[in-house]
Design an enzyme around this catalytic site. Structure first.
Site, PDB file in Angstrom:
ATOM      1  N   GLU A 207      -9.604  -1.682   5.402  1.00  0.00           N
ATOM      2  CA  GLU A 207     -10.118  -1.278   6.702  1.00  0.00           C
ATOM      3  C   GLU A 207     -11.426  -2.000   7.036  1.00  0.00           C
ATOM      4  OE1 GLU A 207      -8.184   0.286   8.532  1.00  0.00           O
ATOM      5  OE2 GLU A 207      -7.742   2.339   7.943  1.00  0.00           O
TER       6      GLU A 207
ATOM      7  N   ASP B 155       0.816  -1.211   0.000  1.00  0.00           N
ATOM      8  CA  ASP B 155       0.000   0.000   0.000  1.00  0.00           C
ATOM      9  C   ASP B 155       0.853   1.265   0.000  1.00  0.00           C
ATOM     10  OD1 ASP B 155       0.965  -0.429   2.549  1.00  0.00           O
ATOM     11  OD2 ASP B 155      -0.989  -0.828   3.436  1.00  0.00           O
TER      12      ASP B 155
ATOM     13  N   ASN C  77      -6.935  -2.444  14.469  1.00  0.00           N
ATOM     14  CA  ASN C  77      -8.343  -2.706  14.131  1.00  0.00           C
ATOM     15  C   ASN C  77      -8.503  -3.915  13.210  1.00  0.00           C
ATOM     16  OD1 ASN C  77      -7.416  -1.785  11.678  1.00  0.00           O
ATOM     17  ND2 ASN C  77      -8.716   0.032  11.585  1.00  0.00           N
TER      18      ASN C  77
ATOM     19  N   HIS D  19      -6.914  -4.376  10.303  1.00  0.00           N
ATOM     20  CA  HIS D  19      -6.701  -4.177   8.858  1.00  0.00           C
ATOM     21  C   HIS D  19      -5.452  -4.914   8.384  1.00  0.00           C
ATOM     22  CE1 HIS D  19      -4.333  -0.121   9.470  1.00  0.00           C
ATOM     23  NE2 HIS D  19      -3.501  -1.117   9.442  1.00  0.00           N
TER      24      HIS D  19
HETATM   25  C1  F6R Z   1       1.514  -1.149   5.984  1.00  0.00           C
HETATM   26  C2  F6R Z   1       0.367  -2.031   6.191  1.00  0.00           C
HETATM   27  C3  F6R Z   1      -0.403  -1.970   7.452  1.00  0.00           C
HETATM   28  C4  F6R Z   1       0.463  -2.276   8.676  1.00  0.00           C
HETATM   29  C5  F6R Z   1      -0.345  -2.171   9.959  1.00  0.00           C
HETATM   30  C6  F6R Z   1       0.502  -2.406  11.181  1.00  0.00           C
HETATM   31  O1  F6R Z   1       2.083  -1.364   4.730  1.00  0.00           O
HETATM   32  O2  F6R Z   1       0.067  -2.783   5.322  1.00  0.00           O
HETATM   33  O3  F6R Z   1      -1.462  -2.892   7.385  1.00  0.00           O
HETATM   34  O4  F6R Z   1       1.000  -3.564   8.545  1.00  0.00           O
HETATM   35  O5  F6R Z   1      -0.933  -0.915  10.053  1.00  0.00           O
HETATM   36  O6  F6R Z   1       1.413  -1.370  11.317  1.00  0.00           O
HETATM   37  P1  F6R Z   1       2.572  -1.430  12.408  1.00  0.00           P
HETATM   38  O7  F6R Z   1       3.500  -2.491  11.989  1.00  0.00           O
HETATM   39  O8  F6R Z   1       3.216  -0.061  12.337  1.00  0.00           O
HETATM   40  O9  F6R Z   1       1.923  -1.694  13.709  1.00  0.00           O
END
Ligand code: F6R
Length: 240
Positions: A143, A67, A136, A138
């Site tokens: 989301e 992403d 959450n 995702h």
């Molecule tokens: C980022 C992504 C997100 C993160 C998630 C966890 O490329 O795909 O889904 O993996 O927000 O983020 P961290 O590792 O910062 O807790």
């Protein structure tokens, strides 16, 4: 679904690095799906170390990032383009032409998403997808909500994600409100998936995922329908 329970973040990173390294050794032209965020930093450090010690060769590897914020410029230090180069690509012998990151500056985001999806297919699909998980639930920026998109798409970030990610920005207003993300279908088409989670903030999301039910309220639960998923978690993330 396989679970690797680790003592701490360090061990999560090492276990993940071993799986990624094995994948590349088995297939030097592997197509990897990669995340950003805090979680994969230890993994990326280990991969850099292996590459510098000449035990892991990235010259044939192809990558697709999950992403990117939208809109955001590549030279913005918070862009995922910048993050990936700063934390991985600039330090390994990957061919930069094999690196694919959704363009946060695309004038036509829909076209960008369609082209990205085709590029993944043209590369033969993702061999190993590495995922983090949002508090959450995702994955990528898919989301929680009533519906989930299958293919790469432009999506609104939820207030929770904007809040959680504001830690990287000077102020919360600077966090982009949208992102380009691989869809749930793009992720599920990967041949093999590993999901990394560390810390008690992830415990709720992980406990919902491990219940085995599938719900759009926690997009990670869709992984229960995939046949080759390994969850690499530390004790804190298993607390739920
Ligand atoms: C980022 C992504 C997100 C993160 C998630 C966890 O490329 O795909 O889904 O993996 O927000 O983020 P961290 O590792 O910062 O807790």
């Amino acid at each position: 679904m396989k679970i690797i329970l680790c003592k701490n973040y360090y061990e999560v990173s090492l276990q993940a690095a071993n799986i990624v390294a094995q994948q590349i050794k088995n297939k030097p032209q592997s197509v990897l799906g990669l995340p950003t965020g805090s979680t994969p930093l230890g993994l990326y450090k280990s991969l850099i170390k292996m590459n510098k010690e000449n035990t892991l060769d990235f010259s044939g590897v192809i990558t697709f990032n999950l992403d990117e914020y939208y809109p955001i410029s590549r030279d913005n230090a918070q862009s995922y383009y910048y993050f990936m180069h700063d934390n991985l690509f600039n330090h390994i012998n990957i061919n930069k032409q094999n690196v694919h990151i959704l363009n946060g500056e695309a004038t036509d985001p829909q076209e960008e998403c369609t082209n990205y999806e085709s590029a993944i297919e043209k590369a033969g699909g993702i061999d190993l997808q590495v995922l983090g998980i949002g508090q959450n639930g995702h994955i990528g920026f898919n989301e929680p909500g009533n519906t989930l998109k299958s293919t790469t798409n432009l999506t609104d970030l939820t207030p929770n994600t904007i809040d959680v990610n504001s830690r990287f920005f000077e102020k919360i207003e600077d966090v982009p409100k949208k992102s380009l993300t691989m869809g749930i279908g793009s992720i599920m088409k990967s041949k093999k998936i590993i999901l990394l989670a560390s810390g008690v903030e992830k415990a709720n999301a992980i406990s919902e995922l491990l219940k085995g039910d599938i719900t759009t309220a926690n997009p990670s639960t869709l992984l229960n329908a995939h046949r080759d998923v390994t969850i690499i978690v530390d004790n804190a993330a298993m607390e739920g």
